[in-house]
Every structure is written in structure tokens, then in C-alpha cells.
Scaffold this motif. Structure first.
Motif, PDB file in Angstrom:
ATOM      1  N   VAL A   1       0.830  -1.196   0.000  1.00 45.24           N
ATOM      2  CA  VAL A   1       0.000   0.000   0.000  1.00 45.24           C
ATOM      3  C   VAL A   1       0.864   1.244   0.000  1.00 45.24           C
ATOM      4  CG1 VAL A   1      -1.786   1.234   1.256  1.00 45.24           C
ATOM      5  CG2 VAL A   1      -1.836  -1.262   1.145  1.00 45.24           C
ATOM      6  N   GLU A   2       1.922   1.217   0.826  1.00 43.74           N
ATOM      7  CA  GLU A   2       2.927   2.268   0.849  1.00 43.74           C
ATOM      8  C   GLU A   2       4.198   1.659   1.408  1.00 43.74           C
ATOM      9  OE1 GLU A   2       1.837   4.351   5.104  1.00 43.74           O
ATOM     10  OE2 GLU A   2       0.914   5.148   3.297  1.00 43.74           O
ATOM     11  N   PRO A   3       5.385   2.264   1.157  1.00 47.60           N
ATOM     12  CA  PRO A   3       6.641   1.645   1.628  1.00 47.60           C
ATOM     13  C   PRO A   3       6.586   1.369   3.128  1.00 47.60           C
ATOM     14  CG  PRO A   3       7.106   3.465   0.141  1.00 47.60           C
ATOM     15  CD  PRO A   3       5.616   3.496   0.395  1.00 47.60           C
ATOM     16  N   GLY A   4       6.916   0.099   3.506  1.00 47.45           N
ATOM     17  CA  GLY A   4       6.926  -0.291   4.910  1.00 47.45           C
ATOM     18  C   GLY A   4       5.566  -0.634   5.458  1.00 47.45           C
ATOM     19  N   ALA A   5       4.494  -0.462   4.644  1.00 47.06           N
ATOM     20  CA  ALA A   5       3.146  -0.741   5.127  1.00 47.06           C
ATOM     21  C   ALA A   5       2.733  -2.154   4.718  1.00 47.06           C
ATOM     22  CB  ALA A   5       2.190   0.304   4.590  1.00 47.06           C
ATOM     23  N   LEU A   6       1.411  -2.394   4.721  1.00 53.65           N
ATOM     24  CA  LEU A   6       0.856  -3.723   4.475  1.00 53.65           C
ATOM     25  C   LEU A   6       1.151  -4.184   3.044  1.00 53.65           C
ATOM     26  CD1 LEU A   6      -0.880  -5.912   5.813  1.00 53.65           C
ATOM     27  CD2 LEU A   6      -2.883  -4.776   4.868  1.00 53.65           C
TER      28      LEU A   6
ATOM     29  N   ALA B   1       0.691 -11.202   6.279  1.00 56.82           N
ATOM     30  CA  ALA B   1       1.199 -10.967   7.635  1.00 56.82           C
ATOM     31  C   ALA B   1       0.567  -9.718   8.258  1.00 56.82           C
ATOM     32  CB  ALA B   1       2.727 -10.853   7.623  1.00 56.82           C
ATOM     33  N   VAL B   2      -0.747  -9.740   8.413  1.00 53.98           N
ATOM     34  CA  VAL B   2      -1.452  -8.590   8.980  1.00 53.98           C
ATOM     35  C   VAL B   2      -1.117  -8.436  10.463  1.00 53.98           C
ATOM     36  CG1 VAL B   2      -3.310  -8.735   7.300  1.00 53.98           C
ATOM     37  CG2 VAL B   2      -3.474 -10.036   9.422  1.00 53.98           C
ATOM     38  N   ARG B   3      -1.220  -7.181  10.973  1.00 49.78           N
ATOM     39  CA  ARG B   3      -0.920  -6.862  12.372  1.00 49.78           C
ATOM     40  C   ARG B   3      -2.158  -6.269  13.037  1.00 49.78           C
ATOM     41  NH1 ARG B   3       3.021 -10.132  13.454  1.00 49.78           N
ATOM     42  NH2 ARG B   3       4.780  -9.914  12.010  1.00 49.78           N
ATOM     43  N   HIS B   4      -2.043  -6.071  14.388  1.00 47.69           N
ATOM     44  CA  HIS B   4      -3.186  -5.557  15.138  1.00 47.69           C
ATOM     45  C   HIS B   4      -3.645  -4.207  14.605  1.00 47.69           C
ATOM     46  CE1 HIS B   4      -3.901  -8.483  18.264  1.00 47.69           C
ATOM     47  NE2 HIS B   4      -2.600  -8.592  18.488  1.00 47.69           N
ATOM     48  N   GLN B   5      -2.710  -3.379  14.158  1.00 43.16           N
ATOM     49  CA  GLN B   5      -3.086  -2.040  13.683  1.00 43.16           C
ATOM     50  C   GLN B   5      -3.892  -2.092  12.391  1.00 43.16           C
ATOM     51  OE1 GLN B   5      -0.010  -3.076  14.296  1.00 43.16           O
ATOM     52  NE2 GLN B   5       1.434  -2.621  12.630  1.00 43.16           N
ATOM     53  N   ASP B   6      -3.887  -3.281  11.685  1.00 38.51           N
ATOM     54  CA  ASP B   6      -4.671  -3.390  10.456  1.00 38.51           C
ATOM     55  C   ASP B   6      -6.121  -3.781  10.718  1.00 38.51           C
ATOM     56  OD1 ASP B   6      -2.353  -2.893   8.907  1.00 38.51           O
ATOM     57  OD2 ASP B   6      -1.772  -5.002   9.077  1.00 38.51           O
TER      58      ASP B   6
ATOM     59  N   SER C   1     -17.896  -5.473  -0.786  1.00 39.62           N
ATOM     60  CA  SER C   1     -16.890  -5.097   0.212  1.00 39.62           C
ATOM     61  C   SER C   1     -17.007  -6.000   1.423  1.00 39.62           C
ATOM     62  CB  SER C   1     -17.070  -3.634   0.638  1.00 39.62           C
ATOM     63  OG  SER C   1     -18.335  -3.447   1.243  1.00 39.62           O
ATOM     64  N   ALA C   2     -15.943  -6.002   2.240  1.00 46.77           N
ATOM     65  CA  ALA C   2     -15.893  -6.797   3.476  1.00 46.77           C
ATOM     66  C   ALA C   2     -14.853  -6.180   4.405  1.00 46.77           C
ATOM     67  CB  ALA C   2     -15.548  -8.256   3.175  1.00 46.77           C
ATOM     68  N   ALA C   3     -14.934  -6.555   5.712  1.00 45.36           N
ATOM     69  CA  ALA C   3     -14.056  -5.978   6.733  1.00 45.36           C
ATOM     70  C   ALA C   3     -13.056  -7.012   7.224  1.00 45.36           C
ATOM     71  CB  ALA C   3     -14.885  -5.443   7.893  1.00 45.36           C
ATOM     72  N   LEU C   4     -11.915  -6.504   7.768  1.00 44.56           N
ATOM     73  CA  LEU C   4     -10.840  -7.326   8.309  1.00 44.56           C
ATOM     74  C   LEU C   4     -10.799  -7.153   9.821  1.00 44.56           C
ATOM     75  CD1 LEU C   4      -8.256  -9.091   8.058  1.00 44.56           C
ATOM     76  CD2 LEU C   4      -6.976  -6.968   7.710  1.00 44.56           C
ATOM     77  N   THR C   5     -10.768  -8.260  10.559  1.00 45.59           N
ATOM     78  CA  THR C   5     -10.664  -8.245  12.014  1.00 45.59           C
ATOM     79  C   THR C   5      -9.467  -9.089  12.429  1.00 45.59           C
ATOM     80  OG1 THR C   5     -13.065  -8.049  12.217  1.00 45.59           O
ATOM     81  CG2 THR C   5     -11.853  -8.731  14.183  1.00 45.59           C
ATOM     82  N   ILE C   6      -8.623  -8.520  13.346  1.00 48.14           N
ATOM     83  CA  ILE C   6      -7.418  -9.205  13.816  1.00 48.14           C
ATOM     84  C   ILE C   6      -7.671  -9.705  15.228  1.00 48.14           C
ATOM     85  CG2 ILE C   6      -4.926  -9.083  14.101  1.00 48.14           C
ATOM     86  CD1 ILE C   6      -5.908  -8.532  11.274  1.00 48.14           C
TER      87      ILE C   6
END
Length: 1025
Positions: free
Chosen positions: A663-668, A685-690, A705-710
Motif C-alpha cells: 500500500v505504501e513503503p513499509g506498510a501492508l 502478515a497482517v498486524r493488530h493495527q490493520d 466489500s468486506a471488513a478485516l478483524t485481527i
């Protein structure tokens, strides 16, 4: 092994149609069909245009692609046509079957037949009569085959050929065969020869020549079998053979079967020209035999059936299909699950000759276990023919008066359906017997094959004791065939092939009724007046079928060879096919056929083609995704057609020109995938902040569309990663440790599936991430499988606790024992523990106690006693205790002579007053002897002493006199040792010395260590006492 429908999806397609059912009122009726489609279709059942609902008498079970309609306690009102309707996003299909509910039939009066003489066969006005029929043939691939028949009858009959019930032009291209008409030789009649150019393996089958005129119909058939030419061995014997089939491109399917059960593999293959099929096992071609059956079922599938599976049958089975356009493979890995309780000694294959006997023998683990004998699926009861014997744990079946039909597979079965299997081969004039029964549908062809040991012999076919017509019999070399085309119920019965005194029999059963398939639709037309649609019209077949029928419409993309079903409809007329019915844009052709319970008609192709473009629809939408921290999140959706789309993350478009991106350098990081109708977005490799991110997809006509939950990472086991197996001795301290990824997470301990209870002998503790189970002083009963169980995962420990090893204290060295016949021999072994068990072996075979062998146990002593040893009792004996063993070599001698020495006559010269000793050595210390001089028994006196020492007997003359000269004998039974004593006044030589005169004749062998004991009875003892 069924062929898939591809990655682009497919409309419903019936792989197996429901068959018509006739039941008596009050019985149960069952309709079954197999329908495929991608996505899997929704299946409903209808009657009279109304959808049926489940009730107490009506149910609709399903298993994968198989669907049933079950009707219990059928009533006359239940009769009618039932329709199975299958529908998915790409189309729908129909299949129908009739259910007839019958009342018990009333007796009918016998018809009265008018007597009228018939003209001689083949002459004059009358129905067709076969003068000569086609003969069965067995050829190699590539050979030319000619099948000829000659038929008489007036008017002159029309002849035509069929293969396996289908017209030749539907089976082959016109270039593969030729029909040659002609006249019958030597008289009136016509002939029609079928010439097959370069026979292929799929050409094997039953060929039937039909003859028809206004007076009737006749038919005659022949069997053609095309075999693969034998492969020549490689010139270099060390050269590895090339693989039979090319390597598999994907992992094979796995199939498990219990030992003794059947395994059935079905491979459905389509292609033109018709593919050649070969089955392989572990890379080697398979040939049919008693336990491997290969055939083609009525639905066109190729079937391999492995009967009564054994451990040796496990391996990779491959169905290889080839034609001139290429080849394809389908594979399955067969695993055979062996039972815990097994036969100690399984059955072995045996052979026997006709009118002889064979013996099958096996051994069960326990003599009290009941068993039963079977010949294939028929249980054998004890009788004169099948003698069944039980001797302890041994089970024996003796088959008397062998005949050809006794050839087959035999089973011995104990509880739990645990089986051992063996083949019985009966050698005689008949090598390959008939099957025990043959089921054929009415109107189909029945083929019976027999192979004989000698070529060119003349066999005899009969049914229920009556000879069968020669027109349906043929022979070639070792093979004999009986072909009954278009069987009727009158053909059912017991069919026998006889060759001299040898015979083989089968029961031919004719079932159901086979009807002709309906005719094709007529006046088919295509109209392309509307945009992105095509209008197809047709009229019903002529004549209209009497039974219910439907029309099946199929499409084919121009440039492709595959026809795919669109849908089925019940009425003729006009059908509009929109672009949404095709998976991708292209030019399409269409064809239609008529389908009823009796089969389908030939296809009729609509003239021309139409260009159709699909419109995208959402088949399976996006769903919210919940994953653990650090895992990949996968979003996917399925469309109705192949089309490009755009993915969004939190409203930002994701570039799809590269397979991976950020998405952007260093991001998801993410990965975009498209495979056929499916689109996927993988967030790596998703994280809590995602957590809470919104994923969207857009394409023309579709937005979703759909949502992501960690979620927090789940607990997992750090150690052990695999099952731990350990062995301990009694009284040893055992500590089992399970380390988790999170501290203070609860866990439970189990032993052999039961939760453990803490006590002084079992302690459970927890220390941070580690959980312990402690056995302070382990006992043998503590052995088992321990499990540390938490949410959904477990760690396993296999613990074995054994007593300390037993040791043999004496003897420490190899002991050699010599004895004679009828002596008692005792072998003794001393252990360090009184209760320790031992096993005695003689020449590597375990010794069992009996009349000639006694096994004794006395405290730490273990003895093997031979009360009356015989020469055959000699050998190498071992006393085995745990891992240690004591060895004994026992030699038993059959005594033939009592006197060991001297073996020849002894001459003794002595001077008067010298001491003379005559010595005789015996083989046993207790033997009594008799001394004589010149034929008279001597008496002991101061001048003549008789001495005994172990095995030595002596006669001593302390001061020999001149009158002591003579012949002395040492006698025992019928044996004697002879001594001639000559006494003189002085020595002949001057060198002789008279000082301390003492002449002793002592005859001895080299010293050997002997253990002689005298007991009642005599016994020889060796070892530790």
C-alpha cells in the motif's frame, strides 16, 4: 477419478440418470441420479409440475453428487413421472424417471397356438434366417478384422451392424471401418461383411449383425477382443526399463479400505477417437485375474475392482487414457488398513488337479476363536465336499473331488470380519472357468468366455441341459465364446460348457426390459435477430415416444471439441439463449437431443453459430475475514464470467499490474490473484493495527466489500513438537513436560483418553509456561499414552515401564552334553530372579512341554528334562531369559559296542614273579564283566585280583607263575576282549632287568572330562545345579 469440469465452472450435467422403477403396492421405491456442476447445483424433485416436499413416506437424501428419492409403502396414487431438477448460476438440467406401482398379476389363460408348417430355413417367404453367423476373434492391436454373416429370407432382408448396442457411425469415424455387401455362397441369401482397419484396443466388444424384413427380425453376434502386442525385452539386461506412464503432475488421491474388503476405482474418460484405457499398479500394467476385475459399466465408466484387499495390494493405481490427440492420467493411492487381531498364520495359494483334493490351512491367535469358510461371497458349510477341521488354533478346509468351478478365491473369517484370503487353482482341461453368475439387462448382449489348456479342442455349450444353437458359438485356439445378442427372459438359466468329463457352469439372469431410445428432434432452426441472444426452435421426434421425455440442449465454442450441457426442457418449441448462459465471449454452436428413461437419441446440430457475450454477476460475494496476528488474510469472490476487476483497501485502489505490491513503503503487503471465475486478494502478515480495514472489489455490474478483524494469537505448544516415546524401568522417576507459548494457560493431562487423577503416585504441576506430570516411582501399569490437552491442540507422550532385565547366573559358558539312548538328560539354568520367565529353544524352534520333554521351574532354577533321550533329541538348545541366553549342545549316541578298548587281541610276555595287569575299558561305568582263563571263569584270590575303577576293569597277577600262562577273556554280553599271557623263567635279552619286576598292560584313551552318574533311571545332568 471422475473428470472435473474445469476452473471456469460448468452448468449441471447428469452423469447418471434415474432409472424407471416397477414396484408392488406397499413396497419401497428408490430413484437415484448423479449430477455434477461447478458450483455444485441445488437439486429438487418434482411430480406433475409441483415440487415435492419431504414427508413420512418421502425423503431426499444426498451424498456429494449422488441424490436419491426414497418412497416407502408405495401406493397406486404414487405412480407417475418424477423429475429431478438441478440448477446453479450457469444453468439447469432435468432428468426424469417413471415409477409404476403394480398389483399382484392375475393368472392368464394359456394362449392357443395354431399349428402351421414353417418353410425350410432361408427358403421361401418368411422371416430372416442366419445361414452363417460371425465368429468371435482374438487379435493384436493394428490387425485387420473381418466379420461376415450370411442371411436368407424373403423378401430379401436388410442387414446392418451394431457395436455394444450402438450404430457404427456413432462409435467410429467412417475412415475406421468399411461395410462390404454381397451374396450368400452356394444358395439364396445376402451377406454383409464388416471390415475394421487397424484394430484398436477400444474396438473390443460385442458386434451384432441385424437382419430385418416385413416378416420379422433376426440377429447374430460375435465377440472381438483386441490385445496389446507383447513388449520385447530390452537388449541390455542392466538397462532400467522406461516408465510405463509419464509422471503425475499432482498428488494422487488417497483411498483407505479395510483388509478383506473390496476397493472399486472408476475412471470416466471422454475423447474422440475413443481413448484406449490401461490400468497400472506401481508403474506396471495390470492384467485381470481372480481378484482384479476390469470392465466398463453401463454409464461408460472404466472400472477396476480389487476384491478382498490384502496388505500386498496397497500402492499407486493409475488409469491411463490415450488416443491420437494425447493422453491423460488419473491416480489414486490405495492404503489397506490392517486389523489389530490378525491370523497367526494366513492362508497360502494352493493348486490341485480335477477330481483331486486341496487343503487350505491357517492358524488363529486363540483356539477358542470361531471361524467360518467362504468361497468368494458364498459361505461353505461342512459336508463331504468341504471338510472343515479344527485342531487347536489350526483351521483346515479340505476340498474333495475338485472340479473346474472350484477354481476361485477362498476366505477364512474370524470375528470382526477379519479375513485371510487364498487362491485355489484347479488344473484340468479348462483353464479359465465361467463366472458363478452373470446379470444382463433384457435386450443387452450376453458374452461367456472359456479358455482351455489345449488349442483346437471342441467344447459343448448347453442351457438347462439342452444344446445351444451353433450360430451363437465360436472357438479360436484356446478360447471358446458364447454370444447371445439381445437376450430375453427365455435365455435365462444355467449355462454349461463341457469338455470331456470337465465342465464349468454359470447362472445367467436376465433383468428388466431394455427399450429403444427415442428419436431425434426434427426441423431444428437457429435465429439471431436479437442482440447478444439466439433463438433456437425444433419439433418433437417422429414418431413421438410413448414414455415421458425431455430435450437436452448443449453448446460448443467454435474451435473446441467439447460439448457442454446448457439446460433441459420438457416441451418442444422456441428457446432463447442469452449471453449470460456462456462462461466467456465467443462464437458458439448448439445441438439438441431427446432423452427418456430408455436412453437418448442421436444429436441434431443447429446450422451456423452465434456470437455471445456474458454479463458479470456475483456468484459468491466477499465475506468478513477474522485472522490471528501475523497470518495472511484472504478475501475472495466468484463471478459468473471471466472479467477483470479492481481491488480497494480503505478506499485506496490497489494496483493489479504486478502480482505483488505494498500500500505504501513499509506498510501492508498484498497479492492479487485471478483464476478463472475467482478473484482473490491476499493481505500478507497482517498486524493488530490493520484491524478494521475495509476491502472492496469493483467491476462492471458488480461491487462488493468486506471488513478485516485481527484476533490475538492463539496459544500453541512449543515443545514437544512431535510425539515423545520413552521407556523406563520400574521405580524410576518419570517427568513429562509440555511447554506452551503463553504463561499460566490452563491445560489438562489424560492417560489413554481418560483424565488423570492426582495421587501420591501421580503428581501434576505447572510452572509458568511449563506443565509437568510426575510419576515418582513408575510401575508397569503406568505404561500408556499420556496427553497434555488444551484448546484444540495436544502434546502426546508414549510411556513404557518395564521390569529390570533378567540375568542368567549359570552356566556362563557353552555346555556340551553327551549321553546314550534312553538316558535321562537334564539341562539346568540359574537366574537372578525367581519369578522371571524363560523360553527354551531347540534348533531355533521354541520347545513345548510334552511326553518326551519336561520343563521344570524351581526357585531361580529352570530345567529342561529329556526322561528317555533318543538320538533325534540331540541338537542345539537355548534357555532365553530377556536379552540373555544359555547354550547347550546335546549329543545322544546309540550304543553298538560295550568294550571301548582293546579292540584287537593283546599278546603279553612276562617273566615269572613279575606283576601283570590286564586292563579292559568299557563305555559305561556300571557294566559288569566276566573274566575267564582258557575257557573257565576265574575266581579272585591273593594270586589273582579283580579290580573296578569307573569304566576300567582289571585282572591283576601280583606274582605271575609259569602255570598262569594261557588265554584270558574279559566278557560282557556277546562281546569279549582277548589277552594271551606267556610266562617264562627269564628274559631272552641280557638287557632286561629283574629288579622290581612289574609288567602292566594298561590300555587307555586320552583323558576326557566325563560326568557319569547312576540314578534310577539313568540321567545325565548339565548346567547349573
Amino acid at each position: 477419478m471422475k473428470a472435473g469440469s474445469g476452473d471456469q465452472g460448468s452448468p449441471p450435467c447428469f452423469l447418471r440418470f434415474p432409472r424407471p422403477v416397477r414396484v408392488v403396492s406397499g413396497a419401497e421405491a428408490e430413484l437415484k441420479c448423479v449430477v455434477l456442476g461447478e458450483p455444485p447445483p441445488v437439486v429438487v424433485w418434482e411430480k406433475g409440475g409441483q415440487q415435492l416436499e419431504a414427508s413420512e413416506r418421502l425423503s431426499f437424501p444426498a451424498d456429494g453428487a449422488e441424490h436419491w428419492l426414497l418412497l416407502s409403502a408405495a401406493l397406486p396414487t404414487d405412480a407417475g413421472v418424477y423429475v429431478c431438477r438441478a440448477r446453479n448460476a450457469l444453468g439447469e438440467a432435468y432428468a426424469a424417471a417413471a415409477v409404476t406401482v403394480l398389483e399382484p398379476p392375475a393368472p392368464e389363460p394359456e394362449p392357443q397356438h395354431a399349428e402351421c408348417p414353417l418353410p425350410p430355413p432361408g427358403t421361401g417367404e418368411g422371416a430372416p434366417v442366419f445361414l452363417t453367423g460371425p465368429g468371435s476373434q482374438w487379435v493384436l492391436r493394428g490387425a485387420e478384422v473381418v466379420l461376415t454373416c450370411q442371411v436368407g429370407g424373403l423378401p430379401e432382408p436388410t442387414l446392418y451392424w451394431e457395436k455394444d448396442g450402438m450404430p457404427l457411425d456413432e462409435v467410429w469415424d467412417s475412415s475406421h471401418f468399411a461395410l462390404v455387401p454381397g451374396r450368400a455362397e452356394g444358395g439364396p441369401g445376402v451377406s454383409l461383411a464388416l471390415r475394421i482397419l487397424a484394430a484398436r484396443l477400444p474396438d473390443s466388444g460385442v458386434y451384432v449383425c441385424h437382419a430385418r424384413n416385413p416378416h420379422g427380425h433376426a440377429q447374430a453376434g460375435a465377440l472381438l477382443q483386441v490385445h496389446q502386442p507383447p513388449e520385447s525385452p530390452p537388449e541390455d539386461p542392466d538397462e532400467a526399463p522406461e516408465p510405463v506412464v509419464e509422471p503425475l503432475k499432482c498428488a494422487p488421491k488417497t483411498f483407505w479400505v479395510n483388509e478383506g474388503k473390496h476397493a472399486k476405482f472408476r475412471c470416466y474418460v471422454m475423447g474422440k477417437p475413443e481413448p484406449e484405457i490401461e490400468w497400472h499398479w506401481e508403474g506396471r500394467p495390470l492384467l485381470p485375474d481372480r481378484r482384479r476385475l476390469m470392465y466398463r459399466d453401463r454409464d461408460g465408466g472404466f472400472v477396476l475392482k480389487v476384491l478382498y484387499c490384502q496388505a500386498k495390494d496397497r500402492g499407486l493405481y493409475v488409469c491411463a487414457a490415450r488416443n491420437s490427440a494425447g493422453q491423460t492420467l488419473s491416480a489414486v493411492q490405495l492404503h489397506v488398513k490392517e486389523p489389530r487381531l490378525r491370523f497367526t498364520r494366513p492362508l497360502q495359494d494352493v493348486e490341485g488337479r480335477e477330481r483331486g483334493i486341496v487343503v487350505l490351512e491357517c492358524k488363529v491367535p486363540n483356539s477358542r476363536i470361531p471361524t467360518a469358510w467362504f468361497r468368494e461371497d458364498q459361505r461353505l458349510l461342512p459336508c463331504r465336499k468341504y471338510e472343515q477341521i479344527e485342531e487347536g488354533a489350526v483351521r483346515r478346509l479340505i476340498i474333495h473331488r475338485l472340479k473346474a468351478d472350484d477354481d476361485g478365491v477362498y476366505l477364512c473369517e474370524m470375528r470382526g470380519r477379519v479375513r485371510t484370503v487364498a487362491n485355489v487353482t484347479v488344473k484340468g482341461p479348462i483353464l479359465k472357468r465361467l463366472p458363478r453368475k452373470l446379470d444382463v439387462l433384457e435386450g443387452e448382449n450376453a458374452v461367456l468366455l472359456v479358455e482351455t489348456r489345449e488349442a483346437g479342442v471342441q467344447g459343448h455349450w448347453s442351457r438347462d441341459g439342452e444344446d445351444l444353437p451353433a450360430i451363437c458359438q465360436s472357438s479360436s485356439g484356446h478360447m471358446h465364446a458364447l454370444v447371445l445378442p439381445g437376450v430375453t427372459r427365455e435365455d435365462a438359466g444355467e449355462v454349461t460348457f463341457s469338455l470331456g468329463n470337465s465342465r464349468t457352469t454359470t447362472v445367467l439372469r436376465v433383468k428388466c426390459v431394455k427399450h429403444n431410445p427415442p428419436g431425434p428432434p426434427v426441423l431444428v432452426e437457429m435465429f439471431k435477430g436479437h442482440k447478444n441472444t439466439v433463438l433456437l426452435t425444433w419439433k418433437p421426434p417422429e414418431p413421438v415416444p410413448e414414455t415421458p421425455f425431455i430435450y437436452r440442449l448443449e453448446r460448443q465454442e467454435v474451435g473446441s471439441e467439447d460439448w457442454i450441457q446448457c439446460f433441459s426442457i420438457e416441451k418442444a418449441g422456441a428457446v432463447e439463449v442469452p449471453g449470460d448462459c456462456v462462461p466467456s465471449e465467443g462464437d458458439y454452436r448448439f445441438r439438441v437431443c431427446t432423452v427418456s428413461e430408455h436412453g437418448r437419441s442421436p444429436h441434431v446440430v443447429f446450422h451456423g453459430s452465434a456470437h455471445l457475450v456474458p454479463t458479470a454477476r456475483l456468484v459468491a460475494g466477499l465475506e468478513d475475514v477474522q485472522v490471528y496476528d501475523g497470518e495472511d488474510a484472504i478475501f475472495s469472490l466468484d463471478l459468473s464470467t471471466i472479467i477483470q476487476g479492481t481491488w480497494f483497501l480503505n478506499g485506496e485502489e490497489l494496483k493489479s499490474d504486478k502480482p505483488e505490491g505494498q500500500v505504501e513503503p513499509g506498510a501492508l503487503s498484498y497479492r492479487i490473484q485471478q483464476k478463472g471465475l475467482q478473484h482473490r486478494l491476499v493481505l500478507q502478515a497482517v498486524r493488530h493495527q490493520d484491524s478494521g480495514a475495509l476491502v472492496g472489489f469493483s467491476c462492471p455490474g458488480v461491487q462488493d466489500s468486506a471488513a478485516l478483524t485481527i484476533q490475538e494469537s492463539p496459544v500453541h505448544i512449543l515443545s514437544p513438537q512431535d510425539k515423545v516415546s520413552a521407556t523406563f524401568t520400574t521405580s524410576e522417576r518419570v517427568v513429562l513436560t509440555c511447554e506452551l507459548s503463553r504463561r499460566h494457560f490452563p491445560a489438562s493431562w489424560y492417560k489413554d483418553g481418560q483424565k488423570v487423577t492426582e495421587s501420591k503416585s501421580l503428581v501434576v504441576t505447572a510452572d509458568g509456561c511449563k506443565h509437568h506430570l510426575i510419576l515418582p516411582a513408575a510401575e508397569v501399569q503406568d505404561s500408556g499414552e499420556f496427553e497434555c490437552r488444551l484448546e484444540g491442540i495436544s502434546a502426546f507422550f508414549g510411556i513404557t515401564v518395564r521390569d529390570p532385565p533378567v540375568h542368567i547366573l549359570a552356566p556362563q559358558e557353552h555346555v556340551f552334553v553327551h549321553a546314550i539312548t534312553s538316558e535321562c538328560v537334564m539341562l539346568s539354568c540359574k537366574l537372578d530372579r525367581e519369578e522371571a520367565p524363560v523360553h527354551w529353544y531347540k534348533d531355533s524352534q521354541e520347545v513345548e512341554e510334552g511326553g518326551s520333554v519336561l520343563l521344570e521351574s524351581d526357585g531361580p532354577h529352570r530345567r529342561l528334562v529329556l526322561p528317555a533321550a533318543q538320538p533325534l533329541d540331540g541338537g542345539e538348545f537355548q534357555c532365553v531369559a530377556g536379552e540373555e541366553r544359555a547354550c547347550f549342545t546335546v549329543t545322544i549316541t546309540d550304543v553298538s559296542s560295550w568294550i571301548v578298548y582293546p579292540s584287537d587281541k593283546v599278546y603279553v610276555g612276562a617273566v615269572r614273579l613279575e606283576r601283570v595287569v590286564l586292563t579292559c575299558e568299557l563305555c559305561r561305568p556300571w557294566a559288569e564283566v566276566r573274566w575267564t582263563k582258557d575257557g573257565k571263569e576265574v575266581a579272585e584270590s591273593p594270586a589273582l585280583l579283580l579290580q573296578k575303577e569307573d569304566t576300567v576293569r582289571r585282572l591283576v597277577l601280583p606274582a605271575v607263575q609259569l602255570e598262569d600262562s594261557g588265554e584270558y577273556l574279559c566278557e560282557i554280553d556277546d562281546e569279549s576282549a582277548s589277552f594271551t599271557v606267556t610266562v617264562t623263567e627269564s628274559y631272552q635279552s641280557q638287557e632286561s632287568s629283574n629288579n622290581n619286576p612289574d609288567l602292566s598292560i594298561l590300555l587307555k584313551k586320552p583323558k576326557t572330562r566325563r560326568l557319569w552318574s547312576r540314578f534310577p533311571p539313568w540321567r545325565r545332568t548339565a548346567g547349573a545345579e
